[in-house]
Design a protein around this motif. Structure first.
Motif, PDB file in Angstrom:
ATOM      1  N   PHE A   1       0.854  -1.186   0.000  1.00  0.00           N
ATOM      2  CA  PHE A   1       0.000   0.000   0.000  1.00  0.00           C
ATOM      3  C   PHE A   1       0.885   1.228   0.000  1.00  0.00           C
ATOM      4  O   PHE A   1       2.004   1.199   0.478  1.00  0.00           O
ATOM      5  CB  PHE A   1      -0.977   0.020   1.184  1.00  0.00           C
ATOM      6  N   ASP A   2       0.336   2.309  -0.571  1.00  0.00           N
ATOM      7  CA  ASP A   2       1.098   3.554  -0.602  1.00  0.00           C
ATOM      8  C   ASP A   2       0.343   4.724   0.028  1.00  0.00           C
ATOM      9  O   ASP A   2       0.900   5.791   0.215  1.00  0.00           O
ATOM     10  CB  ASP A   2       1.543   3.909  -2.013  1.00  0.00           C
ATOM     11  N   THR A   3      -0.942   4.494   0.358  1.00  0.00           N
ATOM     12  CA  THR A   3      -1.743   5.540   0.988  1.00  0.00           C
ATOM     13  C   THR A   3      -2.575   4.914   2.101  1.00  0.00           C
ATOM     14  O   THR A   3      -3.135   3.835   1.926  1.00  0.00           O
ATOM     15  CB  THR A   3      -2.687   6.209  -0.033  1.00  0.00           C
ATOM     16  N   VAL A   4      -2.660   5.619   3.214  1.00  0.00           N
ATOM     17  CA  VAL A   4      -3.423   5.133   4.357  1.00  0.00           C
ATOM     18  C   VAL A   4      -4.260   6.279   4.910  1.00  0.00           C
ATOM     19  O   VAL A   4      -3.798   7.411   5.021  1.00  0.00           O
ATOM     20  CB  VAL A   4      -2.475   4.610   5.467  1.00  0.00           C
ATOM     21  N   ASN A   5      -5.497   5.958   5.252  1.00  0.00           N
ATOM     22  CA  ASN A   5      -6.393   6.892   5.915  1.00  0.00           C
ATOM     23  C   ASN A   5      -6.241   6.682   7.419  1.00  0.00           C
ATOM     24  O   ASN A   5      -6.385   5.562   7.897  1.00  0.00           O
ATOM     25  CB  ASN A   5      -7.838   6.625   5.471  1.00  0.00           C
ATOM     26  N   VAL A   6      -5.925   7.732   8.130  1.00  0.00           N
ATOM     27  CA  VAL A   6      -5.773   7.641   9.582  1.00  0.00           C
ATOM     28  C   VAL A   6      -6.954   8.363  10.218  1.00  0.00           C
ATOM     29  O   VAL A   6      -7.139   9.559   9.997  1.00  0.00           O
ATOM     30  CB  VAL A   6      -4.441   8.250  10.058  1.00  0.00           C
ATOM     31  N   GLY A   7      -7.743   7.603  10.973  1.00  0.00           N
ATOM     32  CA  GLY A   7      -8.958   8.163  11.551  1.00  0.00           C
ATOM     33  C   GLY A   7      -8.795   8.552  12.996  1.00  0.00           C
ATOM     34  O   GLY A   7      -8.582   9.710  13.319  1.00  0.00           O
ATOM     35  N   ASN A   8      -8.859   7.581  13.863  1.00  0.00           N
ATOM     36  CA  ASN A   8      -8.878   7.871  15.283  1.00  0.00           C
ATOM     37  C   ASN A   8      -7.900   6.961  16.008  1.00  0.00           C
ATOM     38  O   ASN A   8      -7.955   5.753  15.859  1.00  0.00           O
ATOM     39  CB  ASN A   8     -10.294   7.630  15.827  1.00  0.00           C
ATOM     40  N   VAL A   9      -6.995   7.553  16.754  1.00  0.00           N
ATOM     41  CA  VAL A   9      -6.096   6.809  17.636  1.00  0.00           C
ATOM     42  C   VAL A   9      -6.110   7.597  18.947  1.00  0.00           C
ATOM     43  O   VAL A   9      -5.613   8.716  19.009  1.00  0.00           O
ATOM     44  CB  VAL A   9      -4.673   6.673  17.056  1.00  0.00           C
ATOM     45  N   HIS A  10      -6.714   7.003  19.971  1.00  0.00           N
ATOM     46  CA  HIS A  10      -7.028   7.705  21.219  1.00  0.00           C
ATOM     47  C   HIS A  10      -5.825   8.246  21.990  1.00  0.00           C
ATOM     48  O   HIS A  10      -4.710   7.768  21.865  1.00  0.00           O
ATOM     49  CB  HIS A  10      -7.835   6.792  22.147  1.00  0.00           C
ATOM     50  N   THR A  11      -6.165   9.180  22.823  1.00  0.00           N
ATOM     51  CA  THR A  11      -5.219   9.757  23.758  1.00  0.00           C
ATOM     52  C   THR A  11      -5.003   8.820  24.947  1.00  0.00           C
ATOM     53  O   THR A  11      -5.699   7.825  25.075  1.00  0.00           O
ATOM     54  CB  THR A  11      -5.718  11.136  24.262  1.00  0.00           C
ATOM     55  N   GLY A  12      -4.063   9.164  25.767  1.00  0.00           N
ATOM     56  CA  GLY A  12      -3.784   8.390  26.977  1.00  0.00           C
ATOM     57  C   GLY A  12      -2.473   8.854  27.577  1.00  0.00           C
ATOM     58  O   GLY A  12      -1.770   9.701  27.010  1.00  0.00           O
ATOM     59  N   PRO A  13      -2.119   8.297  28.715  1.00  0.00           N
ATOM     60  CA  PRO A  13      -0.868   8.689  29.370  1.00  0.00           C
ATOM     61  C   PRO A  13       0.346   8.455  28.466  1.00  0.00           C
ATOM     62  O   PRO A  13       0.465   7.400  27.832  1.00  0.00           O
ATOM     63  CB  PRO A  13      -0.807   7.772  30.599  1.00  0.00           C
ATOM     64  N   GLY A  14       1.201   9.464  28.378  1.00  0.00           N
ATOM     65  CA  GLY A  14       2.418   9.341  27.598  1.00  0.00           C
ATOM     66  C   GLY A  14       2.235   9.424  26.092  1.00  0.00           C
ATOM     67  O   GLY A  14       3.159   9.158  25.334  1.00  0.00           O
ATOM     68  N   ARG A  15       1.047   9.811  25.651  1.00  0.00           N
ATOM     69  CA  ARG A  15       0.762   9.889  24.209  1.00  0.00           C
ATOM     70  C   ARG A  15       0.798  11.345  23.749  1.00  0.00           C
ATOM     71  O   ARG A  15       0.303  12.228  24.434  1.00  0.00           O
ATOM     72  CB  ARG A  15      -0.576   9.230  23.904  1.00  0.00           C
ATOM     73  N   THR A  16       1.372  11.581  22.586  1.00  0.00           N
ATOM     74  CA  THR A  16       1.512  12.916  22.012  1.00  0.00           C
ATOM     75  C   THR A  16       0.390  13.179  21.026  1.00  0.00           C
ATOM     76  O   THR A  16       0.063  12.322  20.194  1.00  0.00           O
ATOM     77  CB  THR A  16       2.867  13.022  21.268  1.00  0.00           C
TER      78      THR A  16
END
Length: 160
Positions: A99-114
């Motif tokens: 694959f050469d293209t990816v759709n990024v939707g939701n990746v949740h927050t949490g401790p130590g996450r930027t």
């Protein structure tokens, strides 16, 4: 194989978002590539119930999904592939799914996450994986729904 979209979304199959993408792209099958849900019959059942009517669902571990997608199992389908996060995405690619293209939707927050975008957060380990994918030439496009604005996530992660 006709993969219409590869999406990163830690919710995997999720109501409005999946309906929006399946309708927009004419998808008739969703492949969830996830080790945890693939090994949990109850979670798998719940995921199937969340899929739009008339859209098939296959849930399997990451490497098995890559093998099925490249081995012809879905050659007659218009497929939406969903993974939980960048680590699973990288594993899918390493297992042979091009694959050469990816759709990024939701990746949740949490401790130590930027925070990378309004909906996308990353642990230090995930940030390295996002950077590796972007450096390999994968276009990482953060976009919640098909009719909403797009953000070049690759450019964001490469800037650090």
């Amino acid at each position: 194989m006709t993969v219409q979209l590869i999406r990163v979304d830690d919710r995997l199959i999720h109501g409005q978002v999946v309906v929006g993408w399946t309708r927009s792209l004419g998808v008739d099958h969703i492949v969830v590539a996830d080790d945890k849900v693939g090994a949990d019959p109850l979670q798998s059942s719940l995921m199937r119930m969340a899929a739009p009517t008339g859209v098939g669902v296959t849930i399997m571990p990451v490497e098995a999904a890559a093998a099925a997608l490249t081995g012809g199992e879905f050659d007659r389908a218009k497929v939406l592939v969903i993974v939980r996060g960048p680590i699973e995405l990288s594993r899918l690619r390493s297992a042979g799914l091009p694959f050469d293209t990816v759709n990024v939707g939701n990746v949740h927050t949490g401790p130590g996450r930027t925070k990378l975008t309004k909906e996308v957060y990353a642990s230090p380990e995930e940030l390295v994986v996002w950077q590796e994918l972007a450096q390999a030439g994968v276009s990482l496009i953060a976009q919640w729904l098909p009719d909403q604005s797009r953000t070049d996530l690759g450019a964001l992660v490469l800037r650090g």
